[in-house]
Design a protein around this motif. Structure first.
Motif, PDB file in Angstrom:
ATOM      1  N   ILE A 104      50.250  -6.514 -45.180  1.00  0.00           N
ATOM      2  CA  ILE A 104      50.850  -7.551 -44.333  1.00  0.00           C
ATOM      3  C   ILE A 104      49.790  -8.109 -43.391  1.00  0.00           C
ATOM      4  CG2 ILE A 104      52.529  -7.999 -42.486  1.00  0.00           C
ATOM      5  CD1 ILE A 104      54.330  -5.914 -43.717  1.00  0.00           C
ATOM      6  N   THR A 105      49.736  -9.436 -43.296  1.00  0.00           N
ATOM      7  CA  THR A 105      48.911 -10.053 -42.259  1.00  0.00           C
ATOM      8  C   THR A 105      49.810 -10.327 -41.056  1.00  0.00           C
ATOM      9  OG1 THR A 105      49.286 -12.299 -43.118  1.00  0.00           O
ATOM     10  CG2 THR A 105      47.367 -11.104 -43.948  1.00  0.00           C
ATOM     11  N   ASP A 106      49.349  -9.921 -39.889  1.00  0.00           N
ATOM     12  CA  ASP A 106      50.141  -9.987 -38.654  1.00  0.00           C
ATOM     13  C   ASP A 106      49.456 -10.947 -37.689  1.00  0.00           C
ATOM     14  OD1 ASP A 106      51.606  -9.500 -36.302  1.00  0.00           O
ATOM     15  OD2 ASP A 106      51.919  -7.395 -36.819  1.00  0.00           O
ATOM     16  N   VAL A 107      50.132 -12.060 -37.368  1.00  0.00           N
ATOM     17  CA  VAL A 107      49.540 -13.084 -36.502  1.00  0.00           C
ATOM     18  C   VAL A 107      50.044 -12.992 -35.066  1.00  0.00           C
ATOM     19  CG1 VAL A 107      49.178 -14.672 -38.422  1.00  0.00           C
ATOM     20  CG2 VAL A 107      51.305 -14.793 -37.125  1.00  0.00           C
ATOM     21  N   GLY A 108      50.702 -11.897 -34.737  1.00  0.00           N
ATOM     22  CA  GLY A 108      51.195 -11.723 -33.378  1.00  0.00           C
ATOM     23  C   GLY A 108      50.060 -11.656 -32.370  1.00  0.00           C
ATOM     24  N   THR A 109      50.390 -11.901 -31.119  1.00  0.00           N
ATOM     25  CA  THR A 109      49.396 -11.839 -30.040  1.00  0.00           C
ATOM     26  C   THR A 109      49.571 -10.599 -29.173  1.00  0.00           C
ATOM     27  OG1 THR A 109      50.835 -13.211 -28.643  1.00  0.00           O
ATOM     28  CG2 THR A 109      49.177 -14.341 -29.965  1.00  0.00           C
ATOM     29  N   GLY A 110      50.523  -9.746 -29.535  1.00  0.00           N
ATOM     30  CA  GLY A 110      50.743  -8.512 -28.789  1.00  0.00           C
ATOM     31  C   GLY A 110      49.879  -7.372 -29.299  1.00  0.00           C
ATOM     32  N   LYS A 111      50.353  -6.144 -29.093  1.00  0.00           N
ATOM     33  CA  LYS A 111      49.515  -4.982 -29.365  1.00  0.00           C
ATOM     34  C   LYS A 111      49.320  -4.694 -30.846  1.00  0.00           C
ATOM     35  CE  LYS A 111      53.319  -1.650 -28.881  1.00  0.00           C
ATOM     36  NZ  LYS A 111      53.755  -0.401 -28.186  1.00  0.00           N
ATOM     37  N   TYR A 112      50.087  -5.349 -31.725  1.00  0.00           N
ATOM     38  CA  TYR A 112      49.928  -5.118 -33.160  1.00  0.00           C
ATOM     39  C   TYR A 112      49.288  -6.297 -33.893  1.00  0.00           C
ATOM     40  CZ  TYR A 112      53.263  -1.313 -32.320  1.00  0.00           C
ATOM     41  OH  TYR A 112      53.894  -0.192 -31.852  1.00  0.00           O
ATOM     42  N   GLY A 113      49.065  -7.399 -33.190  1.00  0.00           N
ATOM     43  CA  GLY A 113      48.681  -8.643 -33.835  1.00  0.00           C
ATOM     44  C   GLY A 113      47.221  -8.747 -34.219  1.00  0.00           C
ATOM     45  N   HIS A 114      46.878  -9.864 -34.878  1.00  0.00           N
ATOM     46  CA  HIS A 114      45.518 -10.183 -35.325  1.00  0.00           C
ATOM     47  C   HIS A 114      44.960  -9.113 -36.269  1.00  0.00           C
ATOM     48  CE1 HIS A 114      45.521 -13.473 -32.519  1.00  0.00           C
ATOM     49  NE2 HIS A 114      45.701 -12.659 -31.489  1.00  0.00           N
ATOM     50  N   THR A 115      45.830  -8.605 -37.134  1.00  0.00           N
ATOM     51  CA  THR A 115      45.412  -7.516 -38.014  1.00  0.00           C
ATOM     52  C   THR A 115      45.906  -7.743 -39.439  1.00  0.00           C
ATOM     53  OG1 THR A 115      47.384  -6.282 -37.326  1.00  0.00           O
ATOM     54  CG2 THR A 115      45.309  -5.727 -36.236  1.00  0.00           C
ATOM     55  N   VAL A 116      45.282  -7.005 -40.348  1.00  0.00           N
ATOM     56  CA  VAL A 116      45.735  -6.900 -41.732  1.00  0.00           C
ATOM     57  C   VAL A 116      46.029  -5.429 -41.970  1.00  0.00           C
ATOM     58  CG1 VAL A 116      45.129  -7.249 -44.153  1.00  0.00           C
ATOM     59  CG2 VAL A 116      44.309  -8.864 -42.425  1.00  0.00           C
ATOM     60  N   LYS A 117      47.285  -5.117 -42.369  1.00  0.00           N
ATOM     61  CA  LYS A 117      47.715  -3.722 -42.395  1.00  0.00           C
ATOM     62  C   LYS A 117      48.298  -3.340 -43.743  1.00  0.00           C
ATOM     63  CE  LYS A 117      49.990  -4.810 -38.706  1.00  0.00           C
ATOM     64  NZ  LYS A 117      50.729  -4.930 -37.432  1.00  0.00           N
ATOM     65  N   GLN A 118      48.053  -2.099 -44.114  1.00  0.00           N
ATOM     66  CA  GLN A 118      48.554  -1.552 -45.370  1.00  0.00           C
ATOM     67  C   GLN A 118      49.627  -0.510 -45.060  1.00  0.00           C
ATOM     68  OE1 GLN A 118      45.808   0.941 -47.525  1.00  0.00           O
ATOM     69  NE2 GLN A 118      46.717   0.472 -49.514  1.00  0.00           N
ATOM     70  N   TYR A 119      50.769  -0.625 -45.772  1.00  0.00           N
ATOM     71  CA  TYR A 119      51.899   0.272 -45.567  1.00  0.00           C
ATOM     72  C   TYR A 119      52.300   0.923 -46.884  1.00  0.00           C
ATOM     73  CZ  TYR A 119      52.593  -2.099 -41.068  1.00  0.00           C
ATOM     74  OH  TYR A 119      52.427  -2.609 -39.812  1.00  0.00           O
ATOM     75  N   SER A 120      52.951   2.067 -46.765  1.00  0.00           N
ATOM     76  CA  SER A 120      53.623   2.639 -47.926  1.00  0.00           C
ATOM     77  C   SER A 120      54.864   1.814 -48.201  1.00  0.00           C
ATOM     78  CB  SER A 120      54.007   4.094 -47.641  1.00  0.00           C
ATOM     79  OG  SER A 120      55.119   4.139 -46.753  1.00  0.00           O
ATOM     80  N   PRO A 121      55.472   1.946 -49.383  1.00  0.00           N
ATOM     81  CA  PRO A 121      56.698   1.177 -49.671  1.00  0.00           C
ATOM     82  C   PRO A 121      57.826   1.425 -48.678  1.00  0.00           C
ATOM     83  CG  PRO A 121      55.780   2.042 -51.700  1.00  0.00           C
ATOM     84  CD  PRO A 121      54.990   2.665 -50.590  1.00  0.00           C
ATOM     85  N   LEU A 122      57.829   2.577 -48.005  1.00  0.00           N
ATOM     86  CA  LEU A 122      58.870   2.884 -47.028  1.00  0.00           C
ATOM     87  C   LEU A 122      58.473   2.526 -45.603  1.00  0.00           C
ATOM     88  CD1 LEU A 122      60.148   6.313 -48.404  1.00  0.00           C
ATOM     89  CD2 LEU A 122      61.236   4.068 -48.603  1.00  0.00           C
ATOM     90  N   GLY A 123      57.268   1.939 -45.420  1.00  0.00           N
ATOM     91  CA  GLY A 123      56.889   1.442 -44.103  1.00  0.00           C
ATOM     92  C   GLY A 123      55.965   2.333 -43.300  1.00  0.00           C
ATOM     93  N   LYS A 124      55.384   3.358 -43.902  1.00  0.00           N
ATOM     94  CA  LYS A 124      54.427   4.185 -43.188  1.00  0.00           C
ATOM     95  C   LYS A 124      53.083   3.475 -43.118  1.00  0.00           C
ATOM     96  CE  LYS A 124      52.003   8.620 -43.332  1.00  0.00           C
ATOM     97  NZ  LYS A 124      51.792   9.882 -44.101  1.00  0.00           N
TER      98      LYS A 124
END
Length: 333
Positions: free
Chosen positions: A118-138
């Protein structure tokens, strides 16, 4: 016609015009790329079974063709950020941890596991990132510094990264950014090292104004929706070399999303401001040539298709619509 030539000049002239008309019909049927706008897809009105699970703005969708799952990223206050459906349209589960403002989403399958990027364009503490998750959201991997927008001088410092595409080898392509300071295309190795990086802000060859979507074809080419410049640009996936661009199909509105059909014969492009899916002929090898639209799907007013994905097994096209706040499924005829 030969008899008319021998015996009756008037009849010959009549038959000549009949012949010309017949030829024009043949030409329109067999040579025109439009071919009468033959319908290629139909809306699956039964997908999903329970649309009430869409409670925010649906920005992105990704298909896990191997396991028959569809992931939807949505935005809003107090709504689950990721919804998971079966390909049959049944809601399965949702997750929300460490996702702020999802923009792009992609499912990557290996022989042993699956993961969701997921690419996250938020400006808060989780934003400006590209993140990899398990299918259940880990949460499994974070690229970029959460909460900090970065300069294009630093490869893994993103500013509103728009979308990601991951090959079977694990090599990663990121278009960065969705209106931020960066306007670039980045390729990473499977261990997240820079292989090449191209692009600055501008309208020249290899420059971008909001690189918004990225995909890779079966012939070693990377296709980027250069939204602000109303064109698609194409690059060599090994070297990053610029191969060409298409702008002729986008005078009305720029491309928002690029995905290939399962047979790689066509490119599906979302155009948000005119509520349209454009289906373009994809050149198999060699020169990129000029853009040829072979079909279009006109959506309802204010639907606003943002990003799309294709089930590479069934050929179904899923469209994330931020205006209608839903995802729709189109099946090939």
């Amino acid at each position: 016609l030969s008899t008319a030539v021998s015996f009756d000049p008037t009849l010959m002239e009549f038959d000549y015009y009949i012949f010309i008309l017949y030829f024009q019909v043949l030409k329109a049927e067999y040579f025109s790329p439009w071919r009468g706008e033959q319908q290629m897809y139909k809306l699956d009105i039964g997908w999903p079974k329970t649309p009430e699970h869409f409670t925010g703005q649906t920005f992105c969708v990704a298909v896990d063709s191997l396991h028959g799952l569809v992931y939807v990223g949505q935005r809003g206050d107090n709504v689950p950020k990721v919804l998971v459906f079966s390909e049959g349209g049944y809601f399965l589960y949702a997750w929300n941890d460490t996702v702020e403002m999802p923009h792009g989403i992609f499912v990557w399958n290996t022989a042993t596991e699956s993961s969701v990027w997921i690419t996250d364009v938020g400006t808060g503490k989780y934003g400006h990132t590209v993140k990899q998750y398990s299918p259940l959201g880990k949460l499994m991997q974070v690229l970029g510094t959460p909460g900090n927008a970065g300069s294009s001088l630093i490869p893994l410092q993103f500013d509103q990264p728009a979308e990601i595409f991951v090959e079977e080898t694990g090599e990663i392509y990121v278009v960065d950014g969705d209106g931020g300071m960066n306007n670039r295309l980045l390729k990473l190795s499977d261990d997240y090292k820079e292989i090449w990086l191209t692009g600055t802000n501008g309208s020249g060859i290899g420059q971008f104004k909001i690189p918004h979507s990225v995909t890779v074809d079966a012939f070693g080419r990377v296709w980027v929706a250069d939204r602000g410049n109303k064109r698609i640009q194409v690059f060599d996936k090994v070297t990053g070399e610029w191969l060409g661009s298409w702008s002729g199909c986008f005078s009305e509105d720029g491309p928002y999303s690029v995905r290939f059909t399962a047979d790689y014969k066509y490119l599906i492009v979302a155009q948000l401001n005119i509520n349209r899916l454009a289906i373009l002929a994809a050149p198999p090898v060699g020169s990129i040539g000029d853009c040829v639209m072979v079909h279009s799907v006109q959506l309802a007013e204010e639907t606003k298709p943002h990003l799309v994905d294709v089930d590479m097994r069934s050929g179904a096209v899923y469209v994330a619509e931020i205006g209608a706040q839903q995802v729709q499924k189109y099946v090939p005829l």
